[in-house]
Design a protein around this motif. Structure first.
Motif, PDB file in Angstrom:
ATOM      1  N   ILE A   4       0.223 -15.652 -15.591  1.00  0.00           N
ATOM      2  CA  ILE A   4       1.456 -15.868 -15.723  1.00  0.00           C
ATOM      3  C   ILE A   4       2.937 -16.366 -15.907  1.00  0.00           C
ATOM      4  N   ALA A   5       3.295 -15.713 -16.318  1.00  0.00           N
ATOM      5  CA  ALA A   5       4.972 -16.166 -16.127  1.00  0.00           C
ATOM      6  C   ALA A   5       6.497 -16.127 -15.815  1.00  0.00           C
ATOM      7  N   PRO A   6       7.450 -16.806 -15.164  1.00  0.00           N
ATOM      8  CA  PRO A   6       8.359 -16.042 -14.533  1.00  0.00           C
ATOM      9  C   PRO A   6       8.522 -14.604 -14.587  1.00  0.00           C
ATOM     10  N   ASP A   7       8.947 -13.807 -15.478  1.00  0.00           N
ATOM     11  CA  ASP A   7       9.599 -12.516 -15.600  1.00  0.00           C
ATOM     12  C   ASP A   7       8.487 -11.137 -15.308  1.00  0.00           C
ATOM     13  N   ASP A  31       5.602 -17.231  -6.068  1.00  0.00           N
ATOM     14  CA  ASP A  31       6.526 -18.786  -6.158  1.00  0.00           C
ATOM     15  C   ASP A  31       6.336 -18.380  -8.205  1.00  0.00           C
ATOM     16  N   LYS A  32       5.486 -17.585  -8.532  1.00  0.00           N
ATOM     17  CA  LYS A  32       5.372 -18.275 -10.171  1.00  0.00           C
ATOM     18  C   LYS A  32       6.107 -16.592 -10.685  1.00  0.00           C
ATOM     19  N   VAL A  33       6.246 -15.682 -10.026  1.00  0.00           N
ATOM     20  CA  VAL A  33       6.618 -14.781 -10.921  1.00  0.00           C
ATOM     21  C   VAL A  33       7.243 -13.726 -10.288  1.00  0.00           C
ATOM     22  N   LYS A  34       8.502 -12.474 -10.821  1.00  0.00           N
ATOM     23  CA  LYS A  34       9.669 -11.707 -10.321  1.00  0.00           C
ATOM     24  C   LYS A  34       9.195 -11.209  -9.513  1.00  0.00           C
ATOM     25  N   SER A  35       7.948 -10.692  -9.464  1.00  0.00           N
ATOM     26  CA  SER A  35       7.783  -9.478  -7.806  1.00  0.00           C
ATOM     27  C   SER A  35       6.317  -9.384  -8.100  1.00  0.00           C
ATOM     28  N   GLY A  84       8.976 -17.347   3.074  1.00  0.00           N
ATOM     29  CA  GLY A  84      10.137 -17.182   2.415  1.00  0.00           C
ATOM     30  C   GLY A  84      10.262 -16.195   1.933  1.00  0.00           C
ATOM     31  N   PHE A  85       9.443 -15.659   0.978  1.00  0.00           N
ATOM     32  CA  PHE A  85       9.706 -14.814  -0.333  1.00  0.00           C
ATOM     33  C   PHE A  85       9.908 -13.472  -0.251  1.00  0.00           C
ATOM     34  N   ALA A  86      11.371 -13.208  -0.616  1.00  0.00           N
ATOM     35  CA  ALA A  86      11.964 -11.636  -0.673  1.00  0.00           C
ATOM     36  C   ALA A  86      11.481 -10.989  -1.931  1.00  0.00           C
ATOM     37  N   ASN A  87      10.608 -11.647  -2.551  1.00  0.00           N
ATOM     38  CA  ASN A  87      10.040 -10.005  -3.817  1.00  0.00           C
ATOM     39  C   ASN A  87       8.691  -9.924  -3.792  1.00  0.00           C
ATOM     40  N   THR A  88       8.471  -9.818  -2.804  1.00  0.00           N
ATOM     41  CA  THR A  88       6.572  -9.094  -1.911  1.00  0.00           C
ATOM     42  C   THR A  88       7.466  -7.342  -1.465  1.00  0.00           C
ATOM     43  N   TYR A  89       6.541  -6.463  -1.725  1.00  0.00           N
ATOM     44  CA  TYR A  89       6.767  -5.628  -1.083  1.00  0.00           C
ATOM     45  C   TYR A  89       5.334  -4.962  -0.609  1.00  0.00           C
TER      46      TYR A  89
END
Length: 450
Positions: free
Chosen positions: A302-305, A324-328, A350-355
């Motif tokens: 994976i990549a940050p975006d 912690d390694k991806v956008k979402s 503490g992750f705000a990028n999950t659903y």
């Protein structure tokens, strides 16, 4: 077919089948013999005749395999929970790689002959690895016993010292049987279908916390039993009751009630801690789960975006390893309690990028795409039934750039690859031994879009 029932025949075992049985040919008829190993010359008795094959019982071994060992378990032949404990462990790993070959040869996904099948990664100590047990309870010889049904039957094989089961969970189920008998708690039987039918005991190996589920058709008074049990085992943090009124083979019903203690227990994987509610799925072998997830992370690259979908996410464990390694990260599971755990676990980390959403992957993912969410990375970890046809169609329609398939069933994996390789190349398949001494293996498949 040149065979009849109860006929005794000599047989040379050519290979081992997907259930760990030996396979040979008698006058061009395929014969399956549980307990026989590749390379052995045996004498067996025909027990079942089908249109294209026969089944037989091992009588004597005239020439033993050099890889045959004496099973350490005293009830190995009766229980059926393990199928290949009579095979030396290093050769078990070879066999599990061969399981993949057999499944691929059967379903023939394009290019399967050249797939990179990597050697199975096993355990240094392949004993007492199962952190969760689900034993049936019955009245047996005048007392309450717990164990597994003999294969193909409803005959209970009592288990008091399982060599692949976590020792603490075994101690607890043994004590539960004593207390069920002492407190005269109703025990399920096939006629009346009332009382305790199944007991689940799970231990978080990192936290040493234990949760228990009693499965029954109706409410029971368990206060005295619970009081005695938690006095004996301080590790017990949750006791729940699950209501299963169906006559089906499904272990659990949809309703679970916490009778005592907290809602969840803690467990760890890789470098993070998470919560598990009683019915939420988690891998049975925590030590190998670390290895399995490491392989999945490595394969996905994976990549940050990147935007990631974690299908069949359970309590979120695989997806959270990427968060912690991806956008979402988005995930779904059919068990609402697991989704509640996934949300809680993501918040605690503490992750705000999950659903996370409760429901079927084959229904939710197309809706997400229709609503505008685009994932370029996908992890699927389906049950033994493999991927749903609708989900396969969705994957092929939207085609995420990166995909990892984590499989617990080589047959459904090979079947699903027939369709997936229309869009993806199989970079490699890495098998991981999650279940030593059984004929099951897990595999991580790296798929790269063509």
């Amino acid at each position: 077919m040149n065979l009849r029932l109860k006929q005794k025949i000599p047989l040379r075992i050519k290979r081992m089948g997907i259930n760990g049985e030996g396979i040979g040919f008698y006058k061009r008829t395929l014969v399956f013999v549980p307990g026989a190993l590749k390379g052995e010359d045996i004498f067996c008795q025909i027990t079942n005749i089908k249109q294209n094959f026969a089944e037989a019982r091992l009588l004597t071994i005239k020439k033993k395999s050099k890889d045959r060992v004496q099973p350490a378990c005293s009830i190995y032949n009766d229980c059926g929970g393990c199928q290949i404990m009579h095979l030396a462990y290093e050769q078990q790993l070879v066999f599990k790689r061969d399981l993949l070959r057999q499944a691929l040869k059967k379903f023939k996904p394009e290019g399967y002959e050249t797939y990179d099948l990597r050697p199975t990664k096993g355990m240094a100590d392949p004993w007492h690895y199962r952190a969760k047990l689900q034993f049936q309870t019955r009245h047996f010889a005048g007392s309450v016993k717990a164990g597994l049904f003999r294969e193909g039957s409803h005959y209970l094989v009592p288990i008091k010292d399982c060599l692949v089961q976590d020792r603490l969970t075994q101690d607890i189920i043994n004590r539960i049987c004593q207390l069920l008998e002492k407190e005269k708690i109703p025990i399920y039987n096939e006629r009346h279908r009332e009382g305790i039918r199944t007991v689940m005991v799970r231990r978080g190996q990192a936290s040493d916390q234990v949760q228990i589920i009693f499965v029954t058709s109706k409410a029971l008074y368990l206060t005295s039993l619970i009081k005695a049990l938690v006095a004996d085992f301080s590790q017990i943090k949750t006791v729940a009751l699950n209501y299963q009124q169906s006559k089906s083979s499904e272990i659990y019903g949809s309703e679970t009630e916490i009778l005592w203690g907290q809602e969840t227990i803690k467990e760890e994987v890789l470098d993070y801690t998470f919560e598990l509610s009683p019915r939420a799925f988690y891998q049975l072998n925590p030590k190998q789960t670390n290895l399995l997830y490491q392989e999945a992370i490595q394969a996905l690259e994976i990549a940050p975006d990147d935007t990631l979908i974690d299908a069949y996410c359970g309590v979120g464990t695989i997806g959270l390893a990427f968060a912690d390694k991806v956008k979402s990260v988005r995930g779904m599971d059919i068990i609402p309690e697991a989704i509640a755990d996934a949300r809680q676990n993501a918040a605690a980390l503490g992750f705000a990028n999950t659903y996370y959403e409760a429901g079927k992957a084959e229904e939710i993912i197309p809706r997400w795409y229709q609503d505008g969410y685009r994932a370029n990375a996908l992890v699927v970890d389906p049950p033994r039934t493999g991927l749903d046809d609708q989900l396969l169609a969705t994957i092929l329609a939207y085609g995420p750039e990166k995909m990892v398939y984590v499989s617990c069933n080589v047959s459904t994996l090979a079947r699903d690859l027939v369709k997936l390789v229309q869009l993806y190349d199989v970079a490699y398949i890495q098998s991981v031994d999650m279940f030593p001494h059984t004929a099951r293996t897990e595999a991580v498949v790296k798929l790269v879009k063509k």
